[in-house]
Design an enzyme around this catalytic site. Structure first.
Site, PDB file in Angstrom:
ATOM      1  N   LYS A 126       0.732  -1.000  -0.072  1.00  0.00           N
ATOM      2  CA  LYS A 126       0.110  -0.127   0.190  1.00  0.00           C
ATOM      3  C   LYS A 126       0.913   1.362  -0.033  1.00  0.00           C
ATOM      4  O   LYS A 126       2.018   1.137   0.412  1.00  0.00           O
ATOM      5  CB  LYS A 126      -0.863   0.078   1.209  1.00  0.00           C
ATOM      6  CG  LYS A 126      -2.064   0.872   1.300  1.00  0.00           C
ATOM      7  CD  LYS A 126      -3.174   0.254   0.828  1.00  0.00           C
ATOM      8  CE  LYS A 126      -4.319   1.142   0.239  1.00  0.00           C
ATOM      9  NZ  LYS A 126      -5.615   0.226  -0.217  1.00  0.00           N
ATOM     10  N   ASP A 142      -7.098   4.048  -4.500  1.00  0.00           N
ATOM     11  CA  ASP A 142      -7.750   4.210  -3.286  1.00  0.00           C
ATOM     12  C   ASP A 142      -8.245   5.762  -2.876  1.00  0.00           C
ATOM     13  O   ASP A 142      -8.491   6.348  -3.842  1.00  0.00           O
ATOM     14  CB  ASP A 142      -6.627   3.770  -2.046  1.00  0.00           C
ATOM     15  CG  ASP A 142      -7.340   3.149  -0.776  1.00  0.00           C
ATOM     16  OD1 ASP A 142      -7.811   2.054  -0.770  1.00  0.00           O
ATOM     17  OD2 ASP A 142      -7.391   4.202   0.130  1.00  0.00           O
TER      18      ASP A 142
HETATM   19  P1  NDP Z   1     -12.893   7.980  -2.869  1.00  0.00           P
HETATM   20  O1  NDP Z   1     -11.813   8.852  -2.718  1.00  0.00           O
HETATM   21  O2  NDP Z   1     -13.398   7.588  -4.392  1.00  0.00           O
HETATM   22  O3  NDP Z   1     -14.127   8.428  -2.220  1.00  0.00           O
HETATM   23  C1  NDP Z   1     -14.056   8.284  -0.744  1.00  0.00           C
HETATM   24  C2  NDP Z   1     -15.342   8.802  -0.174  1.00  0.00           C
HETATM   25  O4  NDP Z   1     -15.325   8.614   1.252  1.00  0.00           O
HETATM   26  C3  NDP Z   1     -15.877  10.245  -0.394  1.00  0.00           C
HETATM   27  O5  NDP Z   1     -17.116  10.433  -0.409  1.00  0.00           O
HETATM   28  C4  NDP Z   1     -15.128  10.939   0.887  1.00  0.00           C
HETATM   29  O6  NDP Z   1     -15.718  12.025   1.194  1.00  0.00           O
HETATM   30  C5  NDP Z   1     -15.106  10.105   1.828  1.00  0.00           C
HETATM   31  N1  NDP Z   1     -14.139  10.031   2.882  1.00  0.00           N
HETATM   32  C6  NDP Z   1     -12.943   9.837   2.812  1.00  0.00           C
HETATM   33  N2  NDP Z   1     -12.290   9.986   3.746  1.00  0.00           N
HETATM   34  C7  NDP Z   1     -13.225  10.452   4.591  1.00  0.00           C
HETATM   35  C8  NDP Z   1     -13.098  10.776   6.155  1.00  0.00           C
HETATM   36  N3  NDP Z   1     -12.046  10.719   6.819  1.00  0.00           N
HETATM   37  N4  NDP Z   1     -14.387  10.852   6.783  1.00  0.00           N
HETATM   38  C9  NDP Z   1     -15.560  11.057   6.005  1.00  0.00           C
HETATM   39  N5  NDP Z   1     -15.619  10.636   4.698  1.00  0.00           N
HETATM   40  C10 NDP Z   1     -14.551  10.274   4.297  1.00  0.00           C
HETATM   41  O7  NDP Z   1     -12.440   6.347  -2.375  1.00  0.00           O
HETATM   42  P2  NDP Z   1     -12.926   5.081  -2.592  1.00  0.00           P
HETATM   43  O8  NDP Z   1     -14.424   4.894  -2.978  1.00  0.00           O
HETATM   44  O9  NDP Z   1     -12.131   4.218  -3.555  1.00  0.00           O
HETATM   45  O10 NDP Z   1     -12.529   4.333  -1.330  1.00  0.00           O
HETATM   46  C11 NDP Z   1     -13.636   4.230  -0.192  1.00  0.00           C
HETATM   47  C12 NDP Z   1     -13.114   3.144   0.722  1.00  0.00           C
HETATM   48  O11 NDP Z   1     -13.135   1.827   0.154  1.00  0.00           O
HETATM   49  C13 NDP Z   1     -11.572   3.330   1.440  1.00  0.00           C
HETATM   50  O12 NDP Z   1     -11.656   2.976   2.729  1.00  0.00           O
HETATM   51  C14 NDP Z   1     -10.561   2.491   0.626  1.00  0.00           C
HETATM   52  O13 NDP Z   1      -9.509   2.012   1.237  1.00  0.00           O
HETATM   53  C15 NDP Z   1     -11.662   1.209   0.464  1.00  0.00           C
HETATM   54  N6  NDP Z   1     -11.478   0.482  -0.846  1.00  0.00           N
HETATM   55  C16 NDP Z   1     -11.380   0.996  -2.041  1.00  0.00           C
HETATM   56  C17 NDP Z   1     -11.060   0.265  -3.178  1.00  0.00           C
HETATM   57  C18 NDP Z   1     -10.986   0.831  -4.642  1.00  0.00           C
HETATM   58  O14 NDP Z   1     -10.842  -0.074  -5.536  1.00  0.00           O
HETATM   59  N7  NDP Z   1     -11.095   1.884  -4.693  1.00  0.00           N
HETATM   60  C19 NDP Z   1     -11.058  -1.209  -2.852  1.00  0.00           C
HETATM   61  C20 NDP Z   1     -11.101  -1.691  -1.521  1.00  0.00           C
HETATM   62  C21 NDP Z   1     -11.387  -0.967  -0.485  1.00  0.00           C
HETATM   63  P3  NDP Z   1     -14.963  13.532   0.860  1.00  0.00           P
HETATM   64  O15 NDP Z   1     -14.981  13.532  -0.663  1.00  0.00           O
HETATM   65  O16 NDP Z   1     -15.422  14.601   1.721  1.00  0.00           O
HETATM   66  O17 NDP Z   1     -13.374  13.263   1.329  1.00  0.00           O
HETATM   67  O1  2IT Z   2      -7.862  -1.664  -0.781  1.00  0.00           O
HETATM   68  C1  2IT Z   2      -7.918  -2.082  -1.644  1.00  0.00           C
HETATM   69  O2  2IT Z   2      -8.038  -3.266  -1.969  1.00  0.00           O
HETATM   70  C2  2IT Z   2      -7.722  -1.177  -2.949  1.00  0.00           C
HETATM   71  N1  2IT Z   2      -7.560  -0.044  -2.661  1.00  0.00           N
HETATM   72  C3  2IT Z   2      -7.597  -1.766  -4.385  1.00  0.00           C
HETATM   73  C4  2IT Z   2      -5.968  -2.438  -4.656  1.00  0.00           C
HETATM   74  C5  2IT Z   2      -5.729  -2.589  -5.944  1.00  0.00           C
HETATM   75  O3  2IT Z   2      -4.617  -2.908  -6.053  1.00  0.00           O
HETATM   76  O4  2IT Z   2      -6.707  -2.765  -6.578  1.00  0.00           O
END
Ligand code: NDP
Ligand code: 2IT
Length: 448
Positions: A129, A169
């Site tokens: 990561k 992420d």
């Molecule tokens: P994005 O950046 O696309 O979206 C994040 C969302 O979460 C936004 O709406 C943001 O709001 C909100 N957010 C982020 N930080 C905070 C905080 N500290 N408090 C409140 N709201 C918050 O990220 P993703 O959708 O990609 O990721 C979301 C979650 O999913 C994370 O935990 C990530 O690790 C996990 N994840 C993502 C994967 C992926 O493929 N993208 C895979 C597996 C897990 P704002 O815009 O106001 O910051």
């Molecule tokens: O938390 C996660 O699994 C991710 N942000 C996706 C990682 C990846 O390599 O696609």
């Protein structure tokens, strides 16, 4: 009968002493160690080879300066990181997070979870990561590009398609992956699958943007099926409004559920009629192109906006936290349960506090930790790597079917290792299920 609690406490005391201040890392390790210590007692080969002690020590940690010029010509300095956690079963694999809260402890927790998650996918990927404390919010496209170019100028010497393959992420989506890839290609003079989440025209996979949200929904559907139920007619509360939340909303709606909330770090919207396909298309434009706030949804569709709150007091059958770590605390977990919530499927990484998890377990609701429920994202990243290696691309249907099957298989693994009477402990199931393959590979490879 061994005293497991004492062993867990002793183990954690060492982890805390050796990694001071890294509270999220301690939290992630504690949850895993609680599941694993009894299992390791029954399988002493892992204890003797100190597999767990080795797994919590990253193979390599990179920290570097990221200097860049903002639009006013002022020098800005951020800190960049890559945690190369474990390469026993494949190249390091995991996302990059750009968010002001990023620090070493946060990335180590995410890298540690990633090792077990990637193992659960059945694909050959190690865990890593990375990211930066850079905040893309409010920055121009040019500023984001200059930052990404500077970040990759250092990172490029450490990664490669057979070494370490980053992805997105929080704060890293298609735009950032594009800028990062462009700089990698320029510096290394090679077109390879060194990042996943790429655009379709330049090596990306169909379904990768959708994969995490779809996967968390498929996983929840499997959990519902264990009780003879489905998403049909269910009310679903989702937090976040980014990549994962958006595609969880789409899939839940397709499966007959009704998503009534979305949020961002400022507050949440409550739409009792449900966020249908047309409204979701608006959210995608709002968040991915205009980069606006979720409040604007409430103004457009004349629904309630609750400032400064998280959505967990809204009555629901299924909750899908899809924003960030520790976004459901004990009180909020109690509220969810007393309002009749029966399934929690974590799209985010570690969104429930340890106290919240206890509430879910005590009340025997179906609770899936992120390392199982959100593994669909990295699984399709693994499929993107395969397609890149073959220099081929699969159809949407083919990738979606593989994703669906992988989520079913992860569910079966959790049941295999987590079934206790008529209750499935998905935490235990995911931790042991993810651990075994990595541990056996480490045993086979000697003391490395
Ligand atoms: P994005 O950046 O696309 O979206 C994040 C969302 O979460 C936004 O709406 C943001 O709001 C909100 N957010 C982020 N930080 C905070 C905080 N500290 N408090 C409140 N709201 C918050 O990220 P993703 O959708 O990609 O990721 C979301 C979650 O999913 C994370 O935990 C990530 O690790 C996990 N994840 C993502 C994967 C992926 O493929 N993208 C895979 C597996 C897990 P704002 O815009 O106001 O910051
Ligand atoms: O938390 C996660 O699994 C991710 N942000 C996706 C990682 C990846 O390599 O696609």
């Amino acid at each position: 009968m061994a005293n497991y609690e004492q062993q867990v406490n002793d183990f954690m005391a060492k982890v805390i002493a050796k990694n001071p201040g890294e509270v999220e890392f301690h939290q992630a390790v504690h949850e895993v160690v609680e599941s694993l210590i009894p299992f390791i007692e029954e399988n002493p080969q892992y204890r003797e080879a100190k597999i767990l002690e080795r797994m919590i020590e990253p193979e390599r940690v990179l920290m570097f300066r990221v200097p860049w010029l903002d639009d006013k010509g002022v020098v800005q300095i951020n800190r960049g990181y890559r945690i190369e956690m474990n390469s026993a079963i494949g190249p390091y694999k995991g996302g990059l997070r750009f968010h002001p809260t990023v620090n070493l402890g946060v990335l180590k927790f995410l890298a540690f979870e990633q090792v077990l998650k990637n193992s659960l996918t059945t694909l050959p990927m190690g865990g890593g990561k990375g990211g930066s404390d850079f905040d893309p919010k409010g920055k121009s496209d040019n500023e984001v590009m200059r930052f990404c170019q500077s970040f990759m100028t250092e990172l490029q010497r450490h990664i490669g398609p057979n070494t370490d393959v980053p992805a997105g992420d929080i704060g890293v989506g298609g735009r950032e992956i594009g800028f990062l890839y462009g700089q990698y290609k320029r510096l290394r003079n090679e077109f390879t699958g060194v990042l996943t989440g790429k655009g379709l025209e330049w090596g990306g996979s169909l379904i990768r943007p959708e994969a995490t949200g779809y996967g968390a929904t498929y996983f929840a559907d499997e959990m519902l099926a264990t009780r003879g139920s489905s998403f049909k007619g269910k009310t679903v509360v989702i937090s976040g409004s980014g990549n994962v939340a958006q595609y969880a909303t789409e899939k839940v709606t397709q499966l007959g559920g009704k998503v009534v909330t979305l949020s961002d770090s400022s507050g949440y919207i409550y739409d009792p009629k449900g966020i249908d396909a047309e409204k979701l298309a608006y959210v995608l434009r709002l968040k991915n192109i205009k980069r606006g706030r979720i409040k604007e949804y409430a103004e457009k569709y004349k629904v309630e906006y609750i400032e400064g709150k998280r959505p967990w007091d809204v009555k629901c059958d299924v909750a899908m936290p899809c924003a960030t770590q520790n976004e459901i605390n004990e009180e909020e977990a109690k509220t969810l349960v007393s309002n009749g919530c029966i399934v929690v499927s974590e799209g985010a990484n570690m969104p429930s506090t340890p106290e919240a998890i206890l509430v879910f377990e005590k009340n025997k609701i179906l609770y899936a930790p992120g390392k199982a429920a959100n593994a669909g994202g990295v699984a399709v990243s693994g499929l993107e790597m395969s397609q890149n290696s073959m220099r081929m691309s699969w159809t949407r249907k083919e990738v979606d079917e593989r994703l669906h099957q992988i989520m079913r298989d992860i569910h079966s693994t959790c049941v295999k290792y987590g079934k206790q009477g008529d209750y499935i402990d998905y935490v235990k199931g995911a931790n042991i299920g993810g651990f075994v393959k990595v541990a056996d590979a480490m045993l086979a490879q000697g003391v490395v």
